[in-house]
Write an enzyme that holds these catalytic residues in place. Structure first.
Site, PDB file in Angstrom:
ATOM      1  N   LYS A 219     -54.408  33.786  56.119  1.00  0.00           N
ATOM      2  CA  LYS A 219     -55.757  34.472  55.916  1.00  0.00           C
ATOM      3  C   LYS A 219     -56.127  35.584  55.187  1.00  0.00           C
ATOM      4  CE  LYS A 219     -54.760  35.436  60.347  1.00  0.00           C
ATOM      5  NZ  LYS A 219     -53.172  34.853  60.436  1.00  0.00           N
TER       6      LYS A 219
ATOM      7  N   GLN B 297     -53.998  36.890  63.802  1.00  0.00           N
ATOM      8  CA  GLN B 297     -53.122  35.841  64.637  1.00  0.00           C
ATOM      9  C   GLN B 297     -53.747  34.627  64.435  1.00  0.00           C
ATOM     10  OE1 GLN B 297     -53.934  39.212  66.420  1.00  0.00           O
ATOM     11  NE2 GLN B 297     -52.484  40.069  65.231  1.00  0.00           N
TER      12      GLN B 297
ATOM     13  N   THR C 286     -44.870  41.633  59.104  1.00  0.00           N
ATOM     14  CA  THR C 286     -45.071  42.888  59.773  1.00  0.00           C
ATOM     15  C   THR C 286     -43.544  43.183  60.288  1.00  0.00           C
ATOM     16  OG1 THR C 286     -47.374  42.414  60.692  1.00  0.00           O
ATOM     17  CG2 THR C 286     -45.860  43.846  62.115  1.00  0.00           C
TER      18      THR C 286
ATOM     19  N   ASP D 259     -50.228  33.742  60.433  1.00  0.00           N
ATOM     20  CA  ASP D 259     -49.531  33.658  58.944  1.00  0.00           C
ATOM     21  C   ASP D 259     -49.949  32.521  58.336  1.00  0.00           C
ATOM     22  OD1 ASP D 259     -48.286  36.250  59.926  1.00  0.00           O
ATOM     23  OD2 ASP D 259     -46.744  35.021  60.725  1.00  0.00           O
TER      24      ASP D 259
ATOM     25  N   GLY E   3     -50.046  41.155  59.735  1.00  0.00           N
ATOM     26  CA  GLY E   3     -49.495  41.439  58.491  1.00  0.00           C
ATOM     27  C   GLY E   3     -50.267  40.498  57.496  1.00  0.00           C
ATOM     28  N   HIS E   4     -51.352  40.972  56.560  1.00  0.00           N
ATOM     29  CA  HIS E   4     -51.949  40.169  55.638  1.00  0.00           C
ATOM     30  C   HIS E   4     -51.614  40.617  54.400  1.00  0.00           C
ATOM     31  CE1 HIS E   4     -55.164  39.300  58.982  1.00  0.00           C
ATOM     32  NE2 HIS E   4     -54.214  38.835  59.462  1.00  0.00           N
ATOM     33  N   THR E   5     -51.180  39.078  53.680  1.00  0.00           N
ATOM     34  CA  THR E   5     -50.766  39.536  52.254  1.00  0.00           C
ATOM     35  C   THR E   5     -51.680  39.132  51.236  1.00  0.00           C
ATOM     36  OG1 THR E   5     -48.740  38.868  53.450  1.00  0.00           O
ATOM     37  CG2 THR E   5     -48.786  38.918  50.959  1.00  0.00           C
TER      38      THR E   5
END
Ligand code: GDP
Ligand code: IMO
Ligand code: MG
Length: 421
Positions: free
Chosen positions: A16, A223, A299, A13, A40-42
């Site tokens: 990335k 990760q 996530t 987090d 979970g990539h925002t």
């Protein structure tokens, strides 16, 4: 352009997704090489947020190829849901631009069931705090050579036989060890077959696609280094190698193809799930970072644990990943703090150490040695160059460069694609 690897230097987090989205503009192909939908990539583009779990974070740039490498574990149901969500926004998700390696292992319902059963059976201090997405059990099957790969989707008979065999062993564990419901092989097969058929047109040879896009590939890590199965805070880790070396084996290219390597470094530290976290702050400062940084898992929605930037952890990431530059994210979140702290060493067994201890759970027994620097009050979300930053923020960044030994190439001062220099 050179091939670029983006990796998380902390516990995930770090931002990335945002940096990959930004860099994707100049790439031809973006490839995920490990992890699965535990990620979970925002991305935030023109104020609109998009969270991706499996599909590479370059997908919002039209025409870029999005590849899912052999090192990923792919939940085909989640993959299809993500395709649908993107398609509803008008994003092209056709097989013309998206590819899944035939060698990619797939997550089936029994992996998620096992993940939940294992976590449920652990005592509260033994729980890993997994995302519950079946990641570990799927990688276990890969290593024990009974896994199902995306390429198997083209052979329903083989698929059914593999599911049946897998469940012989797993059902014994479900029923007699964990005391949970066993799964019916026929039902699992019937559930997965239509999804498998939908994934079929996306299957391809990712290794060749990377070779064809040679020199313009962006490798998107998931990760973070300290969640790496070998080098992280074992056993409180994920089940894949998150270090940059795996960008090659997890996608099907040579380590010589990895040229520019960017470490994503959040300006402070966060962690979701269990495990040691030396610089964690439980009082005011932790709350400040958590609320100002909106630190909730992308996530699972869990509150992220927060603390000061740990340069000892970063130095080990530098040693393991060989970054050519750092990308510092969320610097804006520190605005308003009177003082900011950097952990520059640990006290451990009466000695001062510059790198994390290597034995299991060693990190749980270190005491951070901090340097305290003056903070800054200015809102820096509009900064677009080093010259726009207050002197104290520049001093903070310079200290990170000095201790880590790596130059900063990118600074991010807000979630939007454009809030970067
Ligand atoms: P990833 O898993 O490494 O891609 O990171 P996540 O997306 O899980 O978490 C990063 C969070 O920080 C997301 O909500 C981003 O929108 C947000 N973010 C990224 N960069 C910045 C930044 O520079 N400033 C602020 N305030 N938010 C950022
Ligand atoms: P991104 O790519 C933060 C953590 C989980 C748990 C541990 C093991 O968004 O940075 P798993 O489900 O992988 O078996 O859980 O790893 N974890 C993450 N933490 N960001 C992530 O991904 C993570 N993916 C897994 O919280 O502690
Ligand atoms: Mg994330």
């Amino acid at each position: 352009m050179a091939n670029i690897v983006v990796f998380g230097s902390q516990w995930g987090d770090e931002g990335k997704g945002k940096i990959v989205d930004m860099l994707a503009e100049k790439s031809d192909a973006i490839v995920r090489f490990q992890g699965g939908n535990n990620a979970g990539h925002t991305l935030v583009v023109d104020g609109e947020q998009c969270i991706l779990h499996l599909i590479p974070s370059g997908v919002l740039h039209p025409g870029k190829q999005c590849l899912i490498g052999n090192g990923v574990v792919l939940d085909p149901v989640v993959f299809c849901e993500e395709l649908d969500k993107l398609a509803a926004k008008g994003v092209d998700v056709s097989p013309a631009r998206m590819m899944v390696s035939k060698k990619t292992h797939v997550i089936l319902p029994y992996h998620c069931h096992m993940d939940a059963a294992r976590e449920g059976a652990k005592s509260s201090d033994g729980k890993i705090g997994t995302t519950g997405r079946g990641i570990g059990p799927c990688y276990e099957d890969k290593m024990s050579r009974c896994g199902i790969r995306a390429g198997d989707f083209s052979n329903p008979e083989l698929l059914k036989a593999k599911i049946t065999t897998a469940l012989v062993e797993k059902n014994v564990l479900f029923e007699h060890l964990y005391g949970v419901e066993p799964l019916d092989a026929e039902a699992v097969f019937n559930e997965i077959l239509p999804v498998a058929e939908r994934v079929l047109p996306y299957l391809g040879d990712v290794s060749s696609a990377i070779q064809e896009a040679q020199g313009h590939v962006l490798f998107e890590g998931a990760q973070g280094t300290h969640l790496d199965i070998d080098h992280g805070t074992y056993p409180f880790v994920t089940s894949s190698n998150t270090v940059t070396a795996n960008a090659a084996s997890g996608s099907g290219c040579s380590p010589r193809d990895l040229e520019r390597i960017i470490a994503i470094v959040k300006a402070y530290t966060t962690r979701v799930g269990s495990g040691p976290f030396p610089t964690e702050q439980f009082e005011e400062d932790g709350t400040y970072l958590q609320t100002h940084g909106h630190e909730f898992g992308a996530t699972t929605g869990r509150k992220r644990r927060c603390g000061w930037l740990d340069l000892v952890v970063l130095k080990e990431s530098v040693r393991l990943n060989g970054p050519t530059e750092l990308a510092i994210t969320k610097l804006d979140v520190l605005s308003g703090l009177k003082e900011v702290k950097l952990c520059v060493a640990y006290e451990y067994n009466g000695e001062r150490i510059a790198y994390p201890p290597q034995e299991q759970n060693g990190l749980a027994h270190v005491t951070p040695v901090y340097e305290t620097m003056p903070g800054w009050d200015e809102d820096i979300t509009g900064a677009r160059s080093w010259d726009d930053l207050p002197a104290n923020a520049v001093a903070y960044l310079k200290r990170i460069e000095a201790v880590s030994g790596v130059k900063i190439g990118i600074v991010s001062v807000g979630p939007d694609r454009v809030q970067t220099f």
